[in-house]
Design a protein around this motif. Structure first.
Motif, mmCIF file in Angstrom:
data_model
loop_
_atom_site.group_PDB
_atom_site.id
_atom_site.type_symbol
_atom_site.label_atom_id
_atom_site.label_comp_id
_atom_site.label_asym_id
_atom_site.label_seq_id
_atom_site.Cartn_x
_atom_site.Cartn_y
_atom_site.Cartn_z
ATOM 1 N N SER A 18 -12.350 -5.786 -29.744
ATOM 2 C CA SER A 18 -12.998 -4.805 -28.883
ATOM 3 C C SER A 18 -14.478 -5.139 -28.712
ATOM 4 C CB SER A 18 -12.833 -3.404 -29.464
ATOM 5 O OG SER A 18 -11.471 -3.057 -29.593
ATOM 6 N N LEU A 19 -15.137 -5.480 -29.808
ATOM 7 C CA LEU A 19 -16.547 -5.840 -29.759
ATOM 8 C C LEU A 19 -16.760 -7.060 -28.873
ATOM 9 C CD1 LEU A 19 -19.481 -5.589 -30.717
ATOM 10 C CD2 LEU A 19 -18.840 -6.934 -32.736
ATOM 11 N N GLN A 20 -15.910 -8.056 -29.043
ATOM 12 C CA GLN A 20 -16.034 -9.285 -28.255
ATOM 13 C C GLN A 20 -15.882 -8.996 -26.767
ATOM 14 O OE1 GLN A 20 -12.619 -11.959 -28.276
ATOM 15 N NE2 GLN A 20 -13.984 -13.735 -28.446
ATOM 16 N N LEU A 21 -14.871 -8.205 -26.423
ATOM 17 C CA LEU A 21 -14.605 -7.921 -25.024
ATOM 18 C C LEU A 21 -15.715 -7.081 -24.401
ATOM 19 C CD1 LEU A 21 -12.671 -8.139 -22.608
ATOM 20 C CD2 LEU A 21 -11.470 -6.113 -23.476
ATOM 21 N N VAL A 22 -16.150 -6.030 -25.098
ATOM 22 C CA VAL A 22 -17.186 -5.160 -24.561
ATOM 23 C C VAL A 22 -18.493 -5.929 -24.395
ATOM 24 C CG1 VAL A 22 -18.613 -3.127 -25.012
ATOM 25 C CG2 VAL A 22 -16.146 -3.043 -25.417
ATOM 26 N N GLY A 42 -15.071 9.209 -27.292
ATOM 27 C CA GLY A 42 -15.296 9.708 -28.633
ATOM 28 C C GLY A 42 -14.200 9.242 -29.570
ATOM 29 N N GLY A 43 -14.266 9.687 -30.833
ATOM 30 C CA GLY A 43 -13.216 9.360 -31.788
ATOM 31 C C GLY A 43 -13.658 8.402 -32.876
ATOM 32 N N SER A 44 -12.805 8.235 -33.890
ATOM 33 C CA SER A 44 -13.156 7.420 -35.052
ATOM 34 C C SER A 44 -13.174 5.928 -34.745
ATOM 35 C CB SER A 44 -12.178 7.702 -36.193
ATOM 36 O OG SER A 44 -10.840 7.445 -35.784
ATOM 37 N N THR A 45 -12.230 5.449 -33.937
ATOM 38 C CA THR A 45 -12.202 4.021 -33.614
ATOM 39 C C THR A 45 -13.429 3.620 -32.803
ATOM 40 O OG1 THR A 45 -9.788 3.988 -33.686
ATOM 41 C CG2 THR A 45 -10.865 2.179 -32.538
ATOM 42 N N LYS A 47 -16.312 4.980 -32.894
ATOM 43 C CA LYS A 47 -17.476 5.053 -33.770
ATOM 44 C C LYS A 47 -17.702 3.724 -34.476
ATOM 45 C CE LYS A 47 -19.421 7.449 -37.775
ATOM 46 N NZ LYS A 47 -19.202 8.473 -38.832
ATOM 47 N N SER A 48 -16.639 3.134 -34.997
ATOM 48 C CA SER A 48 -16.772 1.829 -35.660
ATOM 49 C C SER A 48 -17.231 0.768 -34.681
ATOM 50 C CB SER A 48 -15.438 1.426 -36.291
ATOM 51 O OG SER A 48 -15.044 2.348 -37.291
ATOM 52 N N LEU A 49 -16.732 0.839 -33.443
ATOM 53 C CA LEU A 49 -17.156 -0.106 -32.411
ATOM 54 C C LEU A 49 -18.640 0.065 -32.112
ATOM 55 C CD1 LEU A 49 -16.676 -2.194 -30.170
ATOM 56 C CD2 LEU A 49 -15.911 -0.310 -28.710
ATOM 57 N N TYR A 50 -19.091 1.300 -31.969
ATOM 58 C CA TYR A 50 -20.496 1.537 -31.649
ATOM 59 C C TYR A 50 -21.403 1.041 -32.776
ATOM 60 C CZ TYR A 50 -18.342 4.665 -28.215
ATOM 61 O OH TYR A 50 -17.571 5.195 -27.204
ATOM 62 N N ARG A 86 -25.019 8.492 -30.500
ATOM 63 C CA ARG A 86 -26.439 8.301 -30.820
ATOM 64 C C ARG A 86 -26.613 7.869 -32.268
ATOM 65 N NH1 ARG A 86 -30.312 9.977 -27.205
ATOM 66 N NH2 ARG A 86 -29.645 11.286 -25.442
ATOM 67 N N ARG A 87 -25.926 8.547 -33.175
ATOM 68 C CA ARG A 87 -26.078 8.209 -34.602
ATOM 69 C C ARG A 87 -25.527 6.821 -34.919
ATOM 70 N NH1 ARG A 87 -24.499 13.646 -34.713
ATOM 71 N NH2 ARG A 87 -22.320 13.069 -35.082
ATOM 72 N N ALA A 88 -24.406 6.469 -34.299
ATOM 73 C CA ALA A 88 -23.746 5.208 -34.613
ATOM 74 C C ALA A 88 -24.401 4.011 -33.927
ATOM 75 C CB ALA A 88 -22.267 5.286 -34.228
ATOM 76 N N TRP A 89 -25.001 4.237 -32.761
ATOM 77 C CA TRP A 89 -25.449 3.108 -31.945
ATOM 78 C C TRP A 89 -26.814 3.329 -31.313
ATOM 79 C CZ3 TRP A 89 -22.498 1.896 -26.708
ATOM 80 C CH2 TRP A 89 -23.228 0.941 -25.984
ATOM 81 N N LEU A 90 -26.934 4.328 -30.459
ATOM 82 C CA LEU A 90 -28.069 4.403 -29.550
ATOM 83 C C LEU A 90 -29.397 4.631 -30.256
ATOM 84 C CD1 LEU A 90 -26.302 6.493 -26.765
ATOM 85 C CD2 LEU A 90 -26.652 4.013 -26.832
ATOM 86 N N ASP A 91 -29.380 5.384 -31.360
ATOM 87 C CA ASP A 91 -30.616 5.612 -32.104
ATOM 88 C C ASP A 91 -31.037 4.391 -32.907
ATOM 89 O OD1 ASP A 91 -30.704 8.161 -31.121
ATOM 90 O OD2 ASP A 91 -30.007 9.139 -32.954
ATOM 91 N N LYS A 92 -30.198 3.381 -32.972
ATOM 92 C CA LYS A 92 -30.467 2.204 -33.795
ATOM 93 C C LYS A 92 -30.955 1.004 -32.992
ATOM 94 C CE LYS A 92 -27.026 3.506 -37.286
ATOM 95 N NZ LYS A 92 -25.795 3.083 -38.009
ATOM 96 N N VAL A 93 -31.004 1.135 -31.676
ATOM 97 C CA VAL A 93 -31.409 0.011 -30.838
ATOM 98 C C VAL A 93 -32.528 0.446 -29.906
ATOM 99 C CG1 VAL A 93 -29.107 -1.019 -30.938
ATOM 100 C CG2 VAL A 93 -29.691 0.506 -29.035
ATOM 101 N N ASP A 94 -33.180 -0.538 -29.305
ATOM 102 C CA ASP A 94 -34.338 -0.279 -28.454
ATOM 103 C C ASP A 94 -33.897 -0.082 -27.002
ATOM 104 O OD1 ASP A 94 -36.976 0.082 -27.776
ATOM 105 O OD2 ASP A 94 -37.399 -2.070 -27.596
ATOM 106 N N ILE A 95 -33.099 0.958 -26.777
ATOM 107 C CA ILE A 95 -32.643 1.271 -25.426
ATOM 108 C C ILE A 95 -33.538 2.361 -24.855
ATOM 109 C CG2 ILE A 95 -30.927 2.946 -26.250
ATOM 110 C CD1 ILE A 95 -29.142 2.083 -23.891
ATOM 111 N N PRO A 96 -34.020 2.212 -23.640
ATOM 112 C CA PRO A 96 -34.900 3.244 -23.070
ATOM 113 C C PRO A 96 -34.197 4.599 -22.981
ATOM 114 C CG PRO A 96 -35.003 1.210 -21.774
ATOM 115 C CD PRO A 96 -33.862 1.046 -22.736
#
Length: 249
Positions: A18-22, A42-45, A47-50, A86-96
């Protein structure tokens, strides 16, 4: 375009693929269009991807993030899809901050907020009247009842043909959701499905004939690419080989 089905041997392999494709689709979109528009699930799967995406080196300033559905709760609520992403991904990267486009849930009126989000999305894409926005990537999961996004079996929103955003219903609780009509305009739709509890619904979704109202994931037939990434527990008994095309379905 054709439909691709991949059955991965484990949830770890499912996450890696999934990570590779996205990541590939993000890089392709930014190269071709100068930006990438992606709608999250949303969902648990996911979250791991994010969490995995957050560790990648991607052109964050060119990525615009939307949500394919949202529970009608504040973003700080533990059930919020926005809050999770946001917690899993967006707050951890420099996205505007301007590149993040969450669904509004503060009007105490789901229909009004659905209309507000539709106007926001259409304005961003510059969609002409009668046209739907075209997302580069729409990420989807699937429930054991065959629902996807917040398109639940036998609910009114399944009939929406001229709206991009509607109000779904889960056990009497409203949720904002992309309509099937909007999802089906995407350049790439990716289902990520794990777990043995999904086998029965998947069999119905993949059947040549079936009830779209009972299994709403059947409604997803995008004009672009459709990918089904399944772990062995979910897809192993469907008789599908890895990377098998099911464009005849």
């Amino acid at each position: 375009m054709g439909t691709n089905v991949e059955v991965l041997p484990s949830q770890t392999a499912l996450l890696e693929r999934s990570l590779q494709l996205v990541a590939d689709k993000i890089n392709t979109a930014t190269a071709l269009h100068g930006q990438c528009t992606i709608a999250l699930s949303g969902g648990s799967t996911p979250k791991s991807l994010y969490e995995a995406i957050a560790k990648q080196s991607l052109p964050w300033e060119k990525i615009h993030v939307f949500w394919g559905d949202e529970r009608y709760v504040p973003p700080e609520h533990p059930d919020s899809n926005q809050g999770m992403a946001r917690r899993a991904w967006l707050d951890k990267v420099d996205i505007p901050a301007a590149n993040i486009h969450p669904m509004p849930t503060d009007a105490a009126d789901p229909a009004a907020d659905a209309q507000k989000y539709e106007l926001e999305v259409r304005k961003f894409f510059g969609s002409a009247p009668g046209e739907f926005p075209v997302f580069d990537i729409v990420l989807l999961g699937m429930g054991d009842d065959g629902h996807t996004a917040s398109l639940f079996p036998h609910t009114d929103v399944l009939q929406a043909r001229d709206r991009a955003i509607g109000v779904g219903n889960k056990d009497g609780e409203p949720r904002l959701t992309f309509t099937a009509a909007l999802i089906n305009q995407a350049r790439c739709v990716i289902f990520i499905v794990a777990g043995a509890n999904k086998q029965s619904a998947l069999a119905q979704v993949f059947a040549p004939e079936g009830d779209d109202m009972a299994y709403p994931s059947r409604l997803i037939e995008p004009v672009g690419e459709l990918w089904w990434l399944l772990d062995e527990s979910a897809g192993g008994n469907l008789g599908l080989a890895t990377s098998q095309s099911r464009s005849n379905y």
